[in-house]
Design an enzyme around this catalytic site. Structure first.
Site, PDB file in Angstrom:
ATOM      1  N   CYS A   1      10.002   4.292   2.446  1.00  8.78           N
ATOM      2  CA  CYS A   1      10.098   2.930   1.909  1.00  8.78           C
ATOM      3  C   CYS A   1      11.188   2.738   0.866  1.00  8.78           C
ATOM      4  O   CYS A   1      12.029   1.836   1.011  1.00  8.78           O
ATOM      5  CB  CYS A   1       8.762   2.520   1.325  1.00  8.78           C
ATOM      6  SG  CYS A   1       7.437   2.651   2.518  1.00  8.78           S
TER       7      CYS A   1
ATOM      8  N   LEU B   1       0.822  -1.203   0.000  1.00  6.76           N
ATOM      9  CA  LEU B   1       0.000   0.000   0.000  1.00  6.76           C
ATOM     10  C   LEU B   1       0.861   1.260   0.000  1.00  6.76           C
ATOM     11  O   LEU B   1       1.971   1.285   0.520  1.00  6.76           O
ATOM     12  CB  LEU B   1      -0.975  -0.006   1.177  1.00  6.76           C
ATOM     13  CG  LEU B   1      -0.474  -0.288   2.588  1.00  6.76           C
ATOM     14  CD1 LEU B   1      -0.030   0.991   3.250  1.00  6.76           C
ATOM     15  CD2 LEU B   1      -1.588  -0.946   3.372  1.00  6.76           C
TER      16      LEU B   1
END
Ligand code: UGA
Length: 466
Positions: free
Chosen positions: A295, A170
């Site tokens: 990330c 996500l």
């Protein structure tokens, strides 16, 4: 099903609310008392569109509860998700200390009442599935020792559990929609019983049979989602490789953007031309100030660290990072070309967060640009629709002047630099802005503005790679 999710951070909270929405009884375990209290009172401690209302709705329905009692939540659950943070250490490796503590605590809380599935949802290095299994077993043994139960030999006699990997894909800013409408669900395990339970858990998503929430409508035509079963190590590597590939794709577009400027081409046209080839795909080819966030940088560097353990060279990954570092500063080169001297100039940064629809400032390009401009003697103003306050708190050492609107930002600026493509900036009133600026110059660090409109307001416009 009865679910326990350990860690109510970004991934854990979204996962908990989505699984609760699908009719599972979810206990989200959070050890930070401040965060726990805020969640219990219905407040989500970070910005994610729709999440606050969604968490309230699933809590009110009784399917989602919050607790700091890990043993109690583990005992009730059939599936236990580990969703704690794995931040980067200074050497690029992932800090797995939270996973370690939680895995042992889960082991210590297990009983013989049912077979549990422990799901690794945190992004952990390749091989961590086996490591987590060892830690859970250690937890089991520690608990047995503490209760002075004679040590049992082997796992067969103790509580029954299996560890599976279930990476998340996500994106911040669209986390709920990404959870309900993913491109695929990956489960890494060679235990057929466990993969079948996981498939059952995700069945409403796999077959798209749930009622779509009003704020996350189902994409037109989506009626099924692929379910991929792999071994543990492959599932772990899928997560890292996906992020590394996306980061590499952006760095590729950015490298080509520099070449476009040299030869007089337009990177937006080049990206469109190559992106229509379905083998390449048009997503993640937007050139600009480069990628940031919690990330990409973390995962690319963790992947390089794993490869290093095997003395395996990762030239593409190194280049991906190097291009990104260089790219963050292209807007400064453009400011120098236009303004010549930066000392004593005032530059306004449009946006601080690493991308729109989030207040996340982790590895945000805006911070690198601000730091560099300040170092070069410029005065830096900044305005972000949601991140001003958090930036003031977390980056108080940066001598930024915060504005509370785009107009306030534009006042007396020698240049504006678009760093985060919030809608508010795309729809700005450029005629008004032109009148407020000391020198009418806009550097579009995301190629997101309407160039014609900006130019029509008498402002000099410079994009990236065009
Ligand atoms: C990323 C992945 O996209 C998710 O699939 C993954 O689950 C997540 O990391 C994670 O590992 O948790 P996220 O970091 O939220 O998601 O954000 P992205 O939308 O991927 O954007 C990352 C960065 O790339 C942003 O700074 C964005 O501005 C930049 N970007 C993106 C570009 O510079 N150009 C593009 O064409 C696309």
């Amino acid at each position: 099903m009865d679910i326990c999710v350990v860690g109510a951070g970004y991934v854990g909270l979204v996962t908990s609310a989505c699984l609760a929405y699908l009719g599972n009884h979810v206990i989200a375990v959070e050890s930070n008392p401040e965060r726990l209290n805020s969640l219990k009172s219905g407040a989500v401690p970070f910005f994610e569109p729709g999440l606050q209302e969604f968490v309230q709705q699933t809590s009110e329905s009784g399917f989602l509860t919050f607790s700091d009692n890990l043993p109690e939540a583990v005992k009730k659950a059939q599936i236990i998700f580990i969703a704690v943070g794995t931040p980067s250490l200074p050497n690029g490796e992932s800090d797995l200390s939270q996973v370690m503590v939680v895995a042992r605590a889960i082991g210590a809380a297990l009983d013989d009442s049912k077979r549990r599935i422990v799901v690794n949802k945190s992004t952990v290095p390749v091989g961590s599935g086996n490591w987590v299994e060892m830690l859970v077993s250690q937890g089991v043994q520690n608990a047995q020792k503490a209760q002075l139960v004679p040590a049992r030999s082997g796992r067969s006699e103790g509580p029954s559990f299996t560890v599976v990997s279930n990476p998340e894909f996500l994106r911040e800013g669209s986390a709920i929609a990404d959870s309900f409408y993913p491109d695929r669900i990956v489960v890494g395990s060679i235990d057929e019983q466990a993969t079948s339970v996981m498939q059952n858990l995700y069945k409403p998503i796999l077959s798209q049979t749930f009622d779509a929430p009003s704020f996350a409508m189902r994409p037109h035509g989506l009626n099924s989602v692929p379910f991929i079963v792999t071994d543990l190590a492959s599932a772990e590597l899928i997560k890292y490789s996906a992020n590394a590939f996306l980061a590499m794709k952006i760095s590729f577009a950015n490298e080509i953007s520099g070449l476009c400027e040299k030869v007089g081409a337009d990177v937006k046209q080049v990206a469109q031309g190559i992106g229509l080839d379905y083998r390449i795909g048009k997503a993640f080819l937007n050139a600009g100030v480069g990628w940031g966030g919690s990330c990409f940088g973390k995962d690319v560097s963790a992947l390089m660290q794993v490869a290093k353990e095997y003395s395996y060279p990762t030239s593409l990954l190194e280049a991906t990072v190097a291009v990104n570092e260089r790219q963050r500063l292209v807007v400064i080169k453009k400011l120098q070309e236009e303004l010549k001297i930066l000392k004593g100039r005032t530059v306004g940064l449009m946006g601080l967060s690493f991308k729109p629809n989030t207040d996340d400032l982790r590895d945000a390009p805006a911070l690198t640009i601000a730091y560099q401009l300040l170092k070069m003697g410029a005065s830096v103003k900044a305005f972000d629709p949601v991140s001003n306050d958090i930036c003031k708190t977390l980056h108080s050492h940066l001598d930024l002047i915060y504005a509370d609107s785009v107009e306030d930002l534009a006042c007396d600026c020698d240049a504006l630099v678009l760093v985060t493509e919030w809608d508010e900036f795309k729809h700005a009133d450029w005629k008004k802005i032109a009148k407020l600026m000391r020198w009418p110059l806009v550097i579009d660090g995301r190629n997101a503005l309407d160039e014609e409109q900006v130019r029509a307001s008498g402002i000099t416009y410079r994009g990236v790679g065009c």
